[in-house]
Design an enzyme around this catalytic site. Structure first.
Site, mmCIF file in Angstrom:
data_model
loop_
_atom_site.group_PDB
_atom_site.id
_atom_site.type_symbol
_atom_site.label_atom_id
_atom_site.label_comp_id
_atom_site.label_asym_id
_atom_site.label_seq_id
_atom_site.Cartn_x
_atom_site.Cartn_y
_atom_site.Cartn_z
ATOM 1 N N GLU A 1 17.447 82.203 21.132
ATOM 2 C CA GLU A 1 16.023 82.512 21.256
ATOM 3 C C GLU A 1 15.696 82.914 22.692
ATOM 4 O OE1 GLU A 1 11.733 80.420 20.075
ATOM 5 O OE2 GLU A 1 13.582 79.239 20.103
ATOM 6 N N LYS B 1 7.709 85.482 16.108
ATOM 7 C CA LYS B 1 7.798 84.107 15.628
ATOM 8 C C LYS B 1 6.465 83.688 15.023
ATOM 9 C CE LYS B 1 9.573 79.605 17.196
ATOM 10 N NZ LYS B 1 10.126 78.864 18.358
ATOM 11 N N CYS C 1 14.060 79.155 15.194
ATOM 12 C CA CYS C 1 14.018 77.791 15.713
ATOM 13 C C CYS C 1 13.048 76.880 14.965
ATOM 14 C CB CYS C 1 13.708 77.821 17.208
ATOM 15 S SG CYS C 1 14.186 76.284 18.071
ATOM 16 N N PRO D 1 23.804 56.773 46.360
ATOM 17 C CA PRO D 1 23.918 55.406 46.877
ATOM 18 C C PRO D 1 24.570 54.539 45.790
ATOM 19 C CG PRO D 1 21.669 56.275 47.103
ATOM 20 C CD PRO D 1 22.406 57.181 46.167
ATOM 21 N N LEU D 2 25.797 54.152 45.996
ATOM 22 C CA LEU D 2 26.571 53.414 44.990
ATOM 23 C C LEU D 2 26.402 51.917 45.243
ATOM 24 C CD1 LEU D 2 28.490 53.667 42.604
ATOM 25 C CD2 LEU D 2 30.373 53.929 44.204
ATOM 26 N N SER D 3 25.639 51.260 44.377
ATOM 27 C CA SER D 3 25.210 49.882 44.635
ATOM 28 C C SER D 3 26.189 48.824 44.147
ATOM 29 C CB SER D 3 23.859 49.639 43.963
ATOM 30 O OG SER D 3 24.001 49.654 42.545
ATOM 31 N N GLY D 4 27.104 49.201 43.271
ATOM 32 C CA GLY D 4 27.960 48.208 42.651
ATOM 33 C C GLY D 4 27.404 47.700 41.338
ATOM 34 N N ILE E 1 25.576 48.629 37.333
ATOM 35 C CA ILE E 1 26.020 49.453 36.218
ATOM 36 C C ILE E 1 25.322 50.810 36.170
ATOM 37 C CG2 ILE E 1 24.363 48.685 34.449
ATOM 38 C CD1 ILE E 1 26.951 48.427 32.605
ATOM 39 N N SER F 1 24.273 52.897 38.805
ATOM 40 C CA SER F 1 24.925 53.856 39.700
ATOM 41 C C SER F 1 26.375 54.086 39.279
ATOM 42 C CB SER F 1 24.855 53.382 41.152
ATOM 43 O OG SER F 1 25.492 52.133 41.321
#
Length: 751
Positions: free
Chosen positions: A45, A114, A176, A361-364, A366, A368
């Site tokens: 479309e 349409k 659609c 920012p990897l926080s530790g 689940i 991130s």
């Protein structure tokens, strides 16, 4: 079998306003279809403009440039001898229409606008387009623009509810949303003898949604026979949606060809050889269908196209055979999370210009972790595409990674790609634990990301000192005797400082690594926390993109469990699954208080998912939600209340012994929550939803994956300021709870 025809449909990775690229992909798909022997090709479309142009559709340049693209396609003689269905917008009598333009051998054979526009959820088609609501059999003469007239001396073409009548079959169209309407055009098309129905779509991905779409497509031909071609856009065309392809060819309710739902390929052509005799035999054997067809009015205007789809040379017919039916391929929700957001991120990264990768920012925790694993999945998809010979993906990767032209770098693993594109940082404080820091480091190492680690206590202290210097007062944490106000302020300082540091590192890390270009910052707040407002405004959840912003915590845990099995040597993921979610923004006191997310929120993540679904999908207000959960979560007393048939409490004493026996029996069913406990949870949720509603207006643009997404941009339109007391509904709930408790008390006296 002498009525075999070959037809094609497409998954096209179109990009809004990329007229040059969109045209090239359209032409490439047509050439592939021709090489595969097709006499009919349909696309997605609005494939000329890209589906998601939004308010750019108001610009007349969009219409002009669409005709210019079509003119180039009409002039290309390589594209002759095949019927081509192309999606584009156009103007007629100052109204803008979403149209299908049917071309053949350099001529515009007809235009099909349409009829029914998508105008709910993520869609606002009536904001830009006018539905074609003229009588079904009515057509107008559409005067073609000069740029088309000079190509073939064609002044005009028919526009309306048309079908194409070839020498050996009839082709019809629905677009659609029309498939999803109660009176879908495919019904009347089939009753009017149309044997091939073409549907060009711009349909987006949601978790667990594909079966609904496929069910409608399959049943469109199962009831009254026919060949159904479904084409769709695939990829990110510049916004929050990922169009998930899955082009389809169905014959008499059986799937014979299915395209990819998630792919890095920009063009995928799905081709099948089908037998018109099978359709005619199938239809003629359904007596009720034939009777309805006999009485059905002709609602379509036919346009003759001098082509026989079954025109294979006699000496080659023996090599043709019908494409066999195949089993439908579905992905699990965990696979969808792994691939959908990953493909979306890749399209965004390769198309947005200078950025050379992602930063998180990897926080530790689940969330991130899940975001990081989606990036790893992206790297895995890129690696496998390159390994399978996709030169476009390799070229794009080298461009994004800023590889010099004379360097013939080819990645040897997904980790090799992650080291170029993915940057992580653990931003710790004295409140952070050794466990989260070590988990973050181990995950980054396994992924192959470029990882940094820092403590920002000095920065936090400096900011607090500024306030102390100005006011003479120093805030302290609640565990040390401070107030709730001080406690919250100190937590927010840490969260917002992480955002500032994230953007600084995202800008400077490529420079530090002797590269150039910045990094896109990824957020990692899930849909449940966004709904509850369990995040700091403009904290580290504020970013450029958020791959998990519309995915529940429950699904994210399942996704991590899937990744631990899907990818080898990712045992570290099990530590994330078993860890208790915590923000780590308050001091850790051994043997005393430990900050935990669910305790802070006052509800569980599973309960938040339930609230989100009832609020958005089932559209329940506070009182109706309480009633619903009373039945679902409640003790038997709630069921008991339904069995009273309107009796008030005072009448209970007059019930006969048989009725009392039934009530006693039902009261012994395993009990859940009391009405008051359910009421408290519902009130608690609505209070904090209302208080934090303003936060949803500033959420990071997130991949749309869930039907109760909180995206304030267009999907979930709600006021910013809401009375958190909900007094009217609260009083009704309290009154009902009191009544139910009286009922329960009477029942207990019967035991």
């Amino acid at each position: 079998m002498t009525n075999l025809i070959t037809v094609s449909t497409c998954n096209l990775n179109q990009w809004s306003l990329d007229f040059k690229g969109n045209k090239e992909r359209i032409i490439q798909s047509i050439l592939i279809a021709k090489r595969q022997g097709s006499k009919l090709r349909i696309g997605s479309e609005l494939e000329v403009t890209g589906y998601g142009c939004l308010d750019h559709f108001y610009e007349n340049d969009i219409i002009t440039q669409s005709w210019e693209v079509l003119a180039d396609i009409l002039k290309d003689t390589r594209l002759y001898d095949i019927i081509i269905d192309i999606g584009m917008p156009l103007l007629f009598e100052n109204c803008r229409y979403n149209c299908r333009v049917i071309i053949y051998n350099g001529m515009v054979m007809g235009i099909r606008p349409k009829k029914w526009l998508a105008n709910d959820g993520n869609y606002r088609e009536m904001r830009y387009f006018t539905p074609w609501l003229k009588p079904d059999s009515y057509t107008i003469s559409y005067k073609l623009p000069k740029i088309i007239q000079v190509i073939n001396s064609q002044d005009s073409t028919k526009m309306g509810n048309i079908n194409i009548e070839c020498l050996d079959t009839k082709i019809g169209f629905e677009t659609c949303e029309e498939l999803f309407t109660p009176q879908s055009p495919n019904i009347d098309l089939s009753l009017n003898g149309v044997e091939i129905i073409c549907n060009s779509s711009g349909s987006h991905h949601e978790l667990r949604k594909l079966d609904k779409r496929l069910d409608l497509i399959i049943n469109a031909t199962k009831r009254c026979g026919g060949i159904y071609l479904y084409g769709n856009q695939i990829g990110c065309d510049g916004d929050r949606l990922y169009y998930d392809g899955c082009a389809l060819i169905v014959v008499n309710g059986e799937v014979v060809a299915q395209g990819s739902q998630f792919s890095l390929n920009e063009v995928e052509v799905i081709t099948a050889t089908v037998d018109l005799d099978e359709v005619r035999s199938y239809r003629s054997s359904i007596i009720s269908r034939n009777l309805q067809a006999m009485h059905n009015e002709n609602l379509f205007s036919s346009i003759n196209v001098p082509i026989k789809l079954n025109d294979t040379e006699e000496q080659n017919k023996s090599y043709l055979k019908p494409t066999p039916k195949r089993k439908i391929r579905y992905h699990s929700p965990e696979e969808e999370i792994a691939m959908g957001p990953a493909c979306w991120l890749w399209d965004y990264l390769r198309r947005c210009g200078s950025p050379s990768g992602f930063f998180i920012p990897l926080s530790g925790g689940i969330d991130s972790c899940a975001t990081s694993m989606i990036v790893y999945s992206m790297c895995d998809l890129i690696y496998n595409a390159i390994k399978n010979g996709n030169k476009t993906v390799l070229h794009d990767l080298q461009k994004v990674a800023k590889i010099k032209t004379d360097d013939e770098w080819i990645p040897k693993s997904p980790e090799d790609i992650a080291n170029k594109l993915f940057h992580t940082c653990y931003m710790g404080t004295s409140n952070s634990s050794i466990e989260t820091r070590s988990r973050a480091k181990a995950l980054a190492a396994r992924i192959g990301a470029y990882h940094t680690d820092l403590n920002m206590d000095q920065g936090v202290s400096s900011i607090v000192s500024i306030f102390e210097v100005v006011t003479g007062k120093k805030p302290i944490y609640k565990v040390f005797g401070g107030s709730s106000t001080e406690n919250l302020a100190l937590q927010n300082i840490q969260a917002r400082l992480r955002m500032v540091l994230a953007y600084m590192f995202a800008q400077l890390l490529p420079w530090y690594r002797n590269s150039w270009g910045g990094l896109l910052v990824l957020g990692s707040s899930n849909v449940d926390e966004c709904l509850r407002g369990y995040l700091t405004k403009y904290d580290c959840s504020s970013a450029d993109l958020n791959p998990i912003g519309a995915i529940s915590k429950t699904d994210l845990k399942k996704f991590i469990a899937y990744c631990s099995k899907r990818y080898p040597n990712f045992e570290i993921l099990n530590d994330f699954i078993s860890a208790v979610p915590t923000a780590e923004l308050e001091p850790i006191l051994e043997g005393q208080y430990t900050q935990q997310d669910e305790a802070d929120m006052g509800v569980t993540y599973d309960e938040l998912s339930e609230f989100g679904y009832l609020r958005k999908v089932e559209k329940l207000g506070m009182y109706s939600m309480f009633i619903k959960l009373l039945h679902k979560w409640g003790k038997p007393s709630s069921d008991l209340h339904d069995n009273l048939d309107g009796c008030i409490v005072s009448q209970l004493e007059d019930l006969d012994k048989k009725k009392r026996s039934e009530l006693e029996k039902s009261a012994k069913v395993t009990r859940g929550l009391t009405p008051r406990e359910i009421a408290d949870k519902v009130k608690h949720f609505h209070k904090f939803y209302a208080i934090n509603r303003h936060k949803q207006t500033t959420l990071t643009p997130a991949y749309h994956a869930e039907n109760y997404s909180t995206d304030d941009n267009r999907f979930d339109l709600r006021p910013i300021l809401i009375d958190s007391k909900f007094e009217w509904a609260s009083e009704k709930i309290d009154k009902l709870v009191d009544e139910l408790e009286k009922v329960d008390k009477v029942i207990n006296t019967l035991d």
